[in-house]
Design a protein around this motif. Structure first.
Motif, PDB file in Angstrom:
ATOM      1  N   CYS A   1       0.860  -1.202  -0.059  1.00 58.89           N
ATOM      2  CA  CYS A   1       0.071   0.101   0.081  1.00 58.89           C
ATOM      3  C   CYS A   1       0.880   1.299   0.020  1.00 58.89           C
ATOM      4  CB  CYS A   1      -1.080  -0.022   1.169  1.00 58.89           C
ATOM      5  SG  CYS A   1      -2.112  -1.379   1.294  1.00 58.89           S
ATOM      6  N   SER A   2       2.142   1.167   0.735  1.00 62.38           N
ATOM      7  CA  SER A   2       2.945   2.463   0.655  1.00 62.38           C
ATOM      8  C   SER A   2       3.472   2.890  -0.522  1.00 62.38           C
ATOM      9  CB  SER A   2       4.042   2.327   1.988  1.00 62.38           C
ATOM     10  OG  SER A   2       4.711   1.233   1.462  1.00 62.38           O
ATOM     11  N   VAL A   3       3.545   1.894  -1.545  1.00 62.36           N
ATOM     12  CA  VAL A   3       4.142   2.192  -2.798  1.00 62.36           C
ATOM     13  C   VAL A   3       3.260   2.133  -3.746  1.00 62.36           C
ATOM     14  CG1 VAL A   3       6.266   0.902  -2.210  1.00 62.36           C
ATOM     15  CG2 VAL A   3       4.498  -0.395  -3.351  1.00 62.36           C
ATOM     16  N   GLY A   4       1.804   2.327  -3.436  1.00 60.11           N
ATOM     17  CA  GLY A   4       0.657   2.698  -4.541  1.00 60.11           C
ATOM     18  C   GLY A   4      -0.039   1.538  -4.762  1.00 60.11           C
ATOM     19  N   GLY A   5      -0.052   0.474  -4.051  1.00 61.82           N
ATOM     20  CA  GLY A   5      -1.250  -0.516  -4.319  1.00 61.82           C
ATOM     21  C   GLY A   5      -2.389  -0.329  -3.660  1.00 61.82           C
ATOM     22  N   ASP A   6      -3.670  -0.580  -4.013  1.00 59.81           N
ATOM     23  CA  ASP A   6      -4.805  -0.459  -3.582  1.00 59.81           C
ATOM     24  C   ASP A   6      -5.021  -1.069  -2.391  1.00 59.81           C
ATOM     25  OD1 ASP A   6      -7.769   0.598  -3.943  1.00 59.81           O
ATOM     26  OD2 ASP A   6      -8.032  -1.421  -3.779  1.00 59.81           O
ATOM     27  N   PRO A   7      -5.581  -0.611  -1.114  1.00 61.82           N
ATOM     28  CA  PRO A   7      -5.703  -1.205   0.085  1.00 61.82           C
ATOM     29  C   PRO A   7      -6.430  -2.583  -0.048  1.00 61.82           C
ATOM     30  CG  PRO A   7      -5.654   1.073   0.528  1.00 61.82           C
ATOM     31  CD  PRO A   7      -5.704   0.774  -1.114  1.00 61.82           C
ATOM     32  N   VAL A   8      -7.584  -2.300  -0.781  1.00 63.40           N
ATOM     33  CA  VAL A   8      -8.495  -3.518  -0.998  1.00 63.40           C
ATOM     34  C   VAL A   8      -7.937  -4.697  -1.743  1.00 63.40           C
ATOM     35  CG1 VAL A   8     -10.626  -4.319  -1.589  1.00 63.40           C
ATOM     36  CG2 VAL A   8     -10.451  -2.032  -0.521  1.00 63.40           C
ATOM     37  N   SER A   9      -7.607  -4.413  -2.778  1.00 59.76           N
ATOM     38  CA  SER A   9      -7.242  -5.423  -3.800  1.00 59.76           C
ATOM     39  C   SER A   9      -5.790  -5.969  -3.659  1.00 59.76           C
ATOM     40  CB  SER A   9      -7.053  -4.818  -5.347  1.00 59.76           C
ATOM     41  OG  SER A   9      -6.181  -3.635  -5.307  1.00 59.76           O
ATOM     42  N   SER A  10      -5.080  -5.042  -2.760  1.00 59.56           N
ATOM     43  CA  SER A  10      -3.685  -5.807  -2.442  1.00 59.56           C
ATOM     44  C   SER A  10      -3.630  -6.825  -1.304  1.00 59.56           C
ATOM     45  CB  SER A  10      -2.943  -4.643  -1.922  1.00 59.56           C
ATOM     46  OG  SER A  10      -2.585  -3.594  -2.806  1.00 59.56           O
ATOM     47  N   LEU A  11      -4.795  -6.914  -0.504  1.00 57.25           N
ATOM     48  CA  LEU A  11      -4.663  -7.794   0.686  1.00 57.25           C
ATOM     49  C   LEU A  11      -4.442  -9.088   0.493  1.00 57.25           C
ATOM     50  CD1 LEU A  11      -4.695  -7.916   3.531  1.00 57.25           C
ATOM     51  CD2 LEU A  11      -7.333  -8.265   3.363  1.00 57.25           C
ATOM     52  N   GLY A  12      -5.363  -9.696  -0.906  1.00 64.34           N
ATOM     53  CA  GLY A  12      -5.089 -11.068  -1.125  1.00 64.34           C
ATOM     54  C   GLY A  12      -3.642 -11.470  -1.586  1.00 64.34           C
ATOM     55  N   PRO A  13      -3.212 -10.785  -2.655  1.00 61.04           N
ATOM     56  CA  PRO A  13      -2.097 -10.905  -3.280  1.00 61.04           C
ATOM     57  C   PRO A  13      -0.809 -11.178  -2.121  1.00 61.04           C
ATOM     58  CG  PRO A  13      -2.958  -9.743  -4.746  1.00 61.04           C
ATOM     59  CD  PRO A  13      -4.023  -9.660  -3.541  1.00 61.04           C
ATOM     60  N   ALA A  14      -0.850 -10.033  -1.157  1.00 59.58           N
ATOM     61  CA  ALA A  14       0.309  -9.861  -0.188  1.00 59.58           C
ATOM     62  C   ALA A  14       0.277 -10.943   0.728  1.00 59.58           C
ATOM     63  CB  ALA A  14      -0.082  -8.551   0.532  1.00 59.58           C
ATOM     64  N   VAL A  15      -0.941 -11.304   1.131  1.00 54.18           N
ATOM     65  CA  VAL A  15      -0.798 -12.572   2.060  1.00 54.18           C
ATOM     66  C   VAL A  15      -0.560 -13.976   1.632  1.00 54.18           C
ATOM     67  CG1 VAL A  15      -2.333 -14.047   3.747  1.00 54.18           C
ATOM     68  CG2 VAL A  15      -2.608 -11.464   3.679  1.00 54.18           C
ATOM     69  N   GLY A  16      -1.103 -14.172   0.112  1.00 57.07           N
ATOM     70  CA  GLY A  16      -0.851 -15.104  -0.508  1.00 57.07           C
ATOM     71  C   GLY A  16       0.515 -15.568  -1.000  1.00 57.07           C
ATOM     72  N   ALA A  17       1.098 -14.130  -1.438  1.00 56.36           N
ATOM     73  CA  ALA A  17       2.465 -14.215  -1.968  1.00 56.36           C
ATOM     74  C   ALA A  17       3.343 -14.573  -1.079  1.00 56.36           C
ATOM     75  CB  ALA A  17       2.547 -12.677  -2.749  1.00 56.36           C
TER      76      ALA A  17
ATOM     77  N   VAL B   1       6.328 -11.469  -8.755  1.00 55.03           N
ATOM     78  CA  VAL B   1       5.277 -11.981  -9.763  1.00 55.03           C
ATOM     79  C   VAL B   1       3.993 -12.024  -9.124  1.00 55.03           C
ATOM     80  CG1 VAL B   1       4.334 -14.158 -10.881  1.00 55.03           C
ATOM     81  CG2 VAL B   1       6.910 -13.903 -10.763  1.00 55.03           C
ATOM     82  N   ALA B   2       3.818 -12.426  -8.022  1.00 53.38           N
ATOM     83  CA  ALA B   2       2.594 -12.374  -7.259  1.00 53.38           C
ATOM     84  C   ALA B   2       1.756 -11.101  -7.208  1.00 53.38           C
ATOM     85  CB  ALA B   2       2.406 -13.145  -5.932  1.00 53.38           C
ATOM     86  N   LEU B   3       2.665  -9.979  -6.896  1.00 49.31           N
ATOM     87  CA  LEU B   3       2.075  -8.662  -6.920  1.00 49.31           C
ATOM     88  C   LEU B   3       1.934  -7.799  -7.856  1.00 49.31           C
ATOM     89  CD1 LEU B   3       4.381  -7.527  -3.870  1.00 49.31           C
ATOM     90  CD2 LEU B   3       1.811  -8.291  -3.601  1.00 49.31           C
ATOM     91  N   ALA B   4       1.925  -8.626  -9.296  1.00 46.93           N
ATOM     92  CA  ALA B   4       1.871  -7.950 -10.464  1.00 46.93           C
ATOM     93  C   ALA B   4       0.512  -7.273 -10.599  1.00 46.93           C
ATOM     94  CB  ALA B   4       2.143  -8.891 -11.435  1.00 46.93           C
ATOM     95  N   PRO B   5      -0.411  -8.005 -10.162  1.00 42.17           N
ATOM     96  CA  PRO B   5      -1.976  -7.456 -10.426  1.00 42.17           C
ATOM     97  C   PRO B   5      -1.985  -6.115  -9.723  1.00 42.17           C
ATOM     98  CG  PRO B   5      -1.974  -9.815  -9.923  1.00 42.17           C
ATOM     99  CD  PRO B   5      -0.418  -9.271  -9.619  1.00 42.17           C
ATOM    100  N   VAL B   6      -1.356  -5.806  -8.720  1.00 44.74           N
ATOM    101  CA  VAL B   6      -1.715  -4.703  -7.834  1.00 44.74           C
ATOM    102  C   VAL B   6      -0.556  -3.501  -8.102  1.00 44.74           C
ATOM    103  CG1 VAL B   6      -3.177  -5.738  -6.379  1.00 44.74           C
ATOM    104  CG2 VAL B   6      -0.779  -5.713  -5.757  1.00 44.74           C
ATOM    105  N   VAL B   7       0.617  -3.745  -8.295  1.00 47.59           N
ATOM    106  CA  VAL B   7       1.737  -2.704  -8.481  1.00 47.59           C
ATOM    107  C   VAL B   7       2.396  -3.204  -9.761  1.00 47.59           C
ATOM    108  CG1 VAL B   7       1.781  -1.984  -6.128  1.00 47.59           C
ATOM    109  CG2 VAL B   7       2.995  -3.969  -6.924  1.00 47.59           C
ATOM    110  N   ASP B   8       3.295  -2.367 -10.378  1.00 48.32           N
ATOM    111  CA  ASP B   8       4.197  -2.609 -11.591  1.00 48.32           C
ATOM    112  C   ASP B   8       5.404  -3.406 -10.747  1.00 48.32           C
ATOM    113  OD1 ASP B   8       6.364  -0.757 -10.504  1.00 48.32           O
ATOM    114  OD2 ASP B   8       4.951   0.788 -11.272  1.00 48.32           O
TER     115      ASP B   8
END
Length: 326
Positions: A240-256, A283-290
């Motif tokens: 989230c601190s580097v620009g990820g959306d707080p809602v859509s970032s949760l699943g990828p962050a925990v799973g990744a 790879v796993a965080l690609a959907p939410v941040v570059d």
């Protein structure tokens, strides 16, 4: 000839006594601890050099919150290991278990992949825990971490990071098998098979056969599943601190992070999972941040968890002299 044999036997006994005294010497242990810290501090410095620019750009609260989340995850893992050790017949007070667990984990910053394991078994041995029990509890804790990590990743990534799920599909398919392997009957069979070659050793025989019930395994699984929440949240805070959306970032962050930690643990030639975790996180965080931001998160995560390891080790060493095991 008989005199020479007796002299050789006496010399061997003296050498054994010297080695025992050295192993229990506070000075020897202090020197070893200083050597471990001497290896861990350069690792921390290297992570800081990599992440310094990113840290300066972060809000002031991000890094402390991430470190606290990491420490909470590590504490839950410690409680899972303690539950397994208790189930095997050696219950340690919480402070003692923390001291053994967190100080021994500094061993992973030494060259090689076995020092943390060896240190954990030996520090537990100082608390009258037979090496056979200490080794069994530590190996079971690794198995529980792997199984729950794969389960968390298999639950989160297919719906939040499809590319990561496709790339590591084989690991996610292992989740139900690894969980099934934690059934008490399977664990009991595994302990008997692994322990059979060591049964002739005196210390193993004196400790008696190893048995563990379903309650201890269930407790360890519960603590391990709970650990992935704060461990994943530290990645979520960084994302989230580097620009990820707080809602859509949760699943990828925990799973990744669950998958990254697990694969890093399994790839034994990578010290502390270096390189493996970073690839999985990117790879796993690609959907939410570059890719660039994901790499920053991976580098920051490495720094955060190194700080969490050192912080817990410092707290554990600062605890009062541990009480005798119950």
């Amino acid at each position: 000839m008989e005199n020479e044999a007796e002299e050789d036997k006496g010399a061997a006994e003296k050498l054994r006594l010297v080695l025992v005294r050295l192993r229990h010497s506070r000075w020897v242990r202090l020197v070893l601890l200083l050597m471990v810290c001497a290896c861990a501090i350069p690792v921390l410095r290297a992570h800081w050099v990599e992440a310094r620019e990113a840290v300066v750009a972060l809000p002031v609260w991000v890094l402390p919150v991430a470190v606290i989340a990491g420490m909470c995850g590590l504490s839950a893992q410690m409680l899972g290991w303690r539950a397994l050790l208790s189930g095997l017949g050696s219950s340690l007070p919480y402070r003692v278990a923390a001291r053994v667990m967190f100080v021994s984990q500094l061993g992973k910053y030494l060259p090689g992949s076995v020092w943390a394991f060896v240190a954990q078994v030996e520090l537990a041995r100082d608390q009258k825990v037979p090496r056979s029990r200490g080794a069994a509890a530590t190996l079971l804790a690794v198995a529980v971490t792997v199984a729950t990590g794969l389960a968390v990743a298999a639950s989160a990534l297919p719906v939040s990071s499809v590319d990561a799920a496709r790339r590591w599909w084989w690991a996610l398919l292992l989740a139900p098998l690894s969980l099934a392997a934690l059934h008490p009957r399977v664990v009991g069979w595994g302990i008997r098979v692994v322990g059979r070659p060591f049964a002739r050793f005196r210390e193993v025989a004196e400790a008696g056969p190893l048995h563990i019930g379903g309650r201890a395994i269930t407790a360890a699984v519960g603590w391990s599943l709970l650990a992935w929440v704060p461990l994943g949240l530290h990645v979520w805070v960084l994302t989230c601190s580097v620009g990820g959306d707080p809602v859509s970032s949760l699943g990828p962050a925990v799973g990744a992070y669950a998958l990254a930690w697990t694969l890093g643990l399994l790839v034994i030639f990578a010290p502390a999972g270096i390189g493996v975790r970073e690839v999985v996180l990117v790879v796993a965080l690609a959907p939410v941040v570059d890719a660039g931001a994901a790499l920053v998160v991976a580098v920051l995560s490495r720094l955060v968890m190194t700080l969490a390891d050192l912080a817990w080790a410092g707290v554990a060493l600062g605890l009062s002299r541990p009480a005798r095991p119950r």
